[in-house]
Design an enzyme around this catalytic site. Sequence first.
Site, PDB file in Angstrom:
ATOM      1  N   ALA A  66       0.870  -1.171   0.000  1.00 10.93           N
ATOM      2  CA  ALA A  66       0.000   0.000   0.000  1.00 10.93           C
ATOM      3  C   ALA A  66       0.911   1.226   0.000  1.00 10.93           C
ATOM      4  O   ALA A  66       2.041   1.166   0.504  1.00 10.93           O
ATOM      5  CB  ALA A  66      -0.881  -0.010   1.238  1.00 10.93           C
ATOM      6  N   GLY A 111       0.460  -4.872   0.929  1.00  9.67           N
ATOM      7  CA  GLY A 111      -0.705  -4.943   0.059  1.00  9.67           C
ATOM      8  C   GLY A 111      -0.424  -5.707  -1.230  1.00  9.67           C
ATOM      9  O   GLY A 111      -1.333  -6.292  -1.826  1.00  9.67           O
ATOM     10  N   GLU A 134       4.313  -4.886   7.424  1.00 11.03           N
ATOM     11  CA  GLU A 134       3.558  -3.851   8.153  1.00 11.03           C
ATOM     12  C   GLU A 134       4.041  -3.695   9.586  1.00 11.03           C
ATOM     13  O   GLU A 134       4.058  -2.595  10.135  1.00 11.03           O
ATOM     14  CB  GLU A 134       2.056  -4.189   8.150  1.00 11.03           C
ATOM     15  CG  GLU A 134       1.367  -4.012   6.804  1.00 11.03           C
ATOM     16  CD  GLU A 134       1.443  -5.249   5.922  1.00 11.03           C
ATOM     17  OE1 GLU A 134       2.231  -6.173   6.227  1.00 11.03           O
ATOM     18  OE2 GLU A 134       0.719  -5.285   4.917  1.00 11.03           O
TER      19      GLU A 134
END
Length: 260
Positions: A66, A111, A134
Amino acid sequence: MNYNNLVYETDGPVATCTFNRPKALNALNTETMDELAHVISDFKSDNSLKVLILTGSGDRAFIAGADIKGMVGRPPLSARWLSEHGTKILRELETIGKPSIAAVNGFALGGGCEVAMACSIRLASTNALFGQPEINLGIIPGYGGTQRLARLVGAGRALEILMTGDPVNAEEAHRIGLVNKVCEPDALMDEARTLAGKLASKSKPAIELILQAVHGGLEGGLDEGLTLETEKFGLVYSTEDSQEGLSAFIEKRPADFQDR
Ligand code: DAK
């Protein structure tokens, strides 16, 4: 439709969606996710299309995650919305009833790994690198990573990948069942197209019923899953393709499926 961050092409029954933000290693911003939703809807509604290939432009990244620049300073409700929005899009891809192939040609982080895991099958080039980093940003996956990774590789390995944030190379990803096949970088798209062609040659309704049985079955226990398969097995007999496939075997000729 012209996309700013994707290239969407079709060739007979095979559609290819290429994530195309090379300056950001194809990171997913909101616009890219919206464009992906549009591609999925187009692919779903076009009856002539049977298989979708997802890949990244350039030779460095499938998707590096992301877009971190768009994630800074969001209030919790906005972050929640972002996660819900992306999760819906990837669930739609997964349950569309047509197969998708991720051709992973480099970084598939955060992502990016989550998009690949929402596809039916994953092919990786030898230089692919998977991971859910993450945790190194002080956050957790928001596009289904905790759920699909555990289902694909088991809770133990998934927890290690999720909690350390350490990347997994293509060979290791293959060994643990995260990817189906590893290919040389130059051969990746040919492999993806060959596989797509093979899937496209099968009966479309039978493929759809397999996808529904597998994904529906994963929702519940074994008995529910077996009941679901029995229902789908009855249903597949309502297709002309089932009669064609069975007759073709008896008559020792190739089946000529009409996707009905
Ligand atoms: N976002 C934005 N830009 C990125 C990016 C990313 N994920 N990854 C790379 N870039 C950009 C870099 O900023 C750089 O841009 P400039 O600085 O040149 O403008 C350019 O791409 C080239 O990257 P590098 O210069 O860093 O290239 P290197 O070869 O040195 O390193 C790398 C490549 C992939 C190892 C490194 O770029 C990297 O570590 N990137 C970040 C990888 C990462 O952490 N990915 C996971 C992102 S978090 C959620 C929804 C979804 C998610 C979470 C929550 N909710 C809504 C709650 C998912 C989260 C993620 O995916």
